[in-house]
Every structure is written in structure tokens, then in C-alpha cells.
Design a protein around this motif. Structure first.
Motif, short mmCIF file in Angstrom:
data_model
loop_
_atom_site.label_atom_id
_atom_site.label_comp_id
_atom_site.label_asym_id
_atom_site.label_seq_id
_atom_site.Cartn_x
_atom_site.Cartn_y
_atom_site.Cartn_z
N ARG A 15 -7.79 61.38 -7.79
CA ARG A 15 -6.16 60.69 -7.84
C ARG A 15 -5.73 59.83 -6.90
NH1 ARG A 15 -2.81 66.30 -9.22
NH2 ARG A 15 -3.75 66.68 -11.43
N GLN A 16 -6.50 60.13 -5.68
CA GLN A 16 -6.19 59.25 -4.69
C GLN A 16 -6.75 57.83 -4.64
OE1 GLN A 16 -7.74 61.62 -1.45
NE2 GLN A 16 -5.77 62.27 -0.59
N ARG A 17 -8.20 57.71 -5.56
CA ARG A 17 -8.58 56.32 -5.78
C ARG A 17 -8.07 55.80 -6.88
NH1 ARG A 17 -13.62 59.64 -5.52
NH2 ARG A 17 -13.57 59.61 -7.73
N ASP A 21 -6.37 51.93 -6.77
CA ASP A 21 -6.58 51.17 -7.74
C ASP A 21 -5.82 51.12 -9.02
OD1 ASP A 21 -8.74 50.38 -6.01
OD2 ASP A 21 -10.04 51.99 -7.12
N LYS A 22 -4.63 51.27 -8.70
CA LYS A 22 -3.74 51.58 -9.96
C LYS A 22 -3.31 50.10 -10.80
CE LYS A 22 0.59 51.54 -7.22
NZ LYS A 22 1.84 52.47 -6.85
N VAL A 23 -3.13 49.10 -9.94
CA VAL A 23 -2.99 47.64 -10.23
C VAL A 23 -4.33 47.32 -11.22
CG1 VAL A 23 -2.54 45.48 -9.91
CG2 VAL A 23 -1.62 47.12 -8.47
N LEU A 24 -5.71 47.50 -10.82
CA LEU A 24 -6.49 47.23 -11.69
C LEU A 24 -6.76 48.18 -13.10
CD1 LEU A 24 -9.42 46.90 -8.86
CD2 LEU A 24 -8.20 45.12 -10.07
#
Length: 313
Positions: A15-17, A21-24
């Protein structure tokens, strides 16, 4: 004075990763949704390979027949054997001729000293990739047909004519040449990028040691391209039994099914047109499984030779 130990880096949860990288992830989301909707969900339709499927009844209501539809493969149906033979021959021709061509073109382009000439040549080589197969087939018909440019020139000089378009004996070489003309230039992009990453000092050191251009090619350039060549070859093996459905279907009527029927057109002609949905689905399913096994086997073989392959096992 003792040095304090470096603290271990804390591993992030998924979840942290994902948050980092939410934009990607958002950029990739449309492609992921498209892949699921148009590639993975349709795989559920392979169940008709085990049913006597009738479109007006539906998949769920069609009776279950088990492995009956696979009889065309097990018993060696003549049409299936002909399609398989043509597919294997065309695949071998394309692997031996089409696959090495972008490597050779990339090496030639990389050796050009003038960047302006290189860009012009690249633009000319890339252009055919953006043409549809309808246009490509029409161009070859105009150039190589019985009333095409080549035969008209040969008639004018009283040499005679050659039969290429519509000649069953020349069909496999023709489709290989069409693929070569259309896609070889576009495929050089990856190899040019890989060539640009090779350290130039390696060429300088080899030149100091007395290596000529051919030895530099063998000992510096090709080892620098080896990983990419193996990766693309593995991916090509996975798609080896698909040899251009649209390209071949457009020209099939001119040469006949004996010379041009491949597995993809066999599934279309016998499934969509003739209504043999179950056997055609069985052939398509086996074709996909063979491609998967080829990728897995080639990837494992690449690992044995110390290469990364498509994925790490």
C-alpha cells in the motif's frame, strides 16, 4: 573511533509503494483496464472448446462434449494439418529472415556518420509500419502483379514476365517479403537504443588492441545486443503460430487455401464462416497453449545461459 551501524532500510508495504507510485498507476490504469477487458476476460470464452456451441442457444445452455472437439487435432484433420504446415513454414521463414533484418539495419544506421542522413533514412524505414495491410497488399499488387510495374517494364524490354502475385509457389516468400518491408525498419528502434548504450571506450580499447571493425562487431557490439536479442526472440516464439491473419486473409482468395491457410485463418474460416465453433475454438486454444509453453521453455533456457529472459523465475 567506531562507526555507528547503518540502520536497515525499512521495507515498504504494497500500500505504501502504491501510494508512492500513484501517478504512474493512474497513467497505467487505462491500459490495464483495456488489457483485462479485451484480452483476459475473453479467455473465458475458451470453454466453448469443450462444448457443442450454438450461438442461438448461448454458451451456458450449449451441451458439454468434453474433448470431442479436439479430434481435429488428434486425428490429423487434413485441413488442420495443411494449416499447421503452412504456419510452421512461414514462421521459420520469418524467424530466419525477418528477425535478423532489424539488427543488420540498426548496425548500418549506427555506422552512419552524418546525423542528418541517419534521420532521413530512419524516417523512410519507419514509414511502412504505419500503413495498414490493405494498403501494403495493394502496393505489392501494383508493383508485382501480372499488370504491375515490374512486369510492364519487363514486357517493354522483351524479357518476359514473372508470376508472383497469385502464384501459390511464391506465396510464402511473398508474405515474408511484405512483413520484412513493413516492419523491419520500425523494429530497429530498440536495437538503435541498445547500441547507443554500449560504452564507447570499449571500441577505443579494442581498436588499440588491433581489432578491426569485424572483430569489434563480434566482440563488442553483438555482446552488447545479446540480452535484447534473446528477449525479443523469446517473445517472438510466444507469437510464433500467429503469422499475420489480416495480411494472409486479404490474399487468400488469389492463391487458394492449400498454399495460404494458416491456423488463424483456419479458425476464422471454419469457426466464423462455417459455424464449426467448437473445433475452431479447440485449435485456437491449443495454439495459445503451445505459444505459452514455448515462452516458458525458451525463458528457462535463457536462464541456463545466464540471461535474464522475459522474467526471473
Amino acid at each position: 573511533m567506531t562507526r555507528s551501524p547503518v540502520p536497515a532500510r525499512r521495507r515498504l508495504t504494497w500500500r505504501q509503494r502504491l501510494g508512492q507510485d500513484k501517478v504512474l498507476v493512474l497513467l497505467a490504469l487505462p491500459g490495464i483496464v483495456s488489457l483485462i477487458l479485451f484480452h483476459y476476460l475473453p479467455l473465458l470464452g475458451n470453454v466453448i472448446a469443450f462444448k457443442d456451441y450454438q450461438p442461438y442457444v448461448g454458451i451456458l445452455a450449449s451441451p458439454w462434449v468434453g474433448l470431442t472437439n479436439f479430434a481435429v487435432i488428434v486425428n490429423g484433420d487434413p485441413q488442420f494439418v495443411n494449416a499447421l504446415t503452412n504456419t510452421v513454414i512461414i514462421t521459420l521463414l520469418q524467424v530466419l529472415v525477418v528477425f535478423p533484418a532489424p539488427i543488420a539495419l540498426a548496425l548500418l544506421l549506427h555506422s552512419l556518420m552524418s546525423e542528418r542522413i541517419k534521420r532521413v533514412v530512419q524516417s523512410v524505414l519507419y514509414l511502412p509500419h504505419f500503413l495498414s495491410w490493405v494498403i501494403v497488399v495493394a502496393i505489392f499488387q501494383y508493383m508485382l502483379g501480372d499488370a504491375g510495374l515490374l512486369n510492364n517494364v519487363m514486357r517493354d524490354v522483351d524479357i518476359g514476365t514473372v508470376s508472383i502475385i497469385g502464384n501459390p509457389d511464391a506465396f510464402k516468400a511473398l508474405v515474408t517479403g511484405q512483413v520484412l518491408w513493413k516492419d523491419a525498419g520500425w523494429a530497429t528502434i530498440l536495437f538503435l537504443a541498445a547500441l547507443a548504450r554500449i560504452d564507447g571506450t570499449l571500441y577505443e580499447a579494442s581498436a588499440v588492441d588491433g581489432a578491426g571493425r569485424w572483430r569489434q562487431l563480434w566482440h563488442v557490439t553483438l555482446p552488447g545486443l545479446r540480452s535484447l536479442i534473446i528477449l525479443l526472440l523469446i517473445l517472438r516464439l510466444g507469437d510464433s503460430l500467429s503469422v499475420g491473419f489480416e495480411q494472409i486473409l486479404l490474399q487468400q482468395q488469389a492463391v487458394g487455401a492449400d498454399a495460404s491457410e494458416v491456423l488463424d485463418t483456419y479458425v476464422y474460416n471454419n469457426g466464423i464462416l462455417a459455424g464449426e465453433w467448437g473445433p475452431s475454438a479447440a485449435v485456437g486454444m491449443v495454439k495459445g497453449l503451445v505459444g505459452l509453453l514455448l515462452v516458458l521453455g525458451a525463458n528457462r533456457l535463457a536462464h541456463r545461459f545466464g540471461e535474464r529472459g522475459v522474467y526471473q523465475s
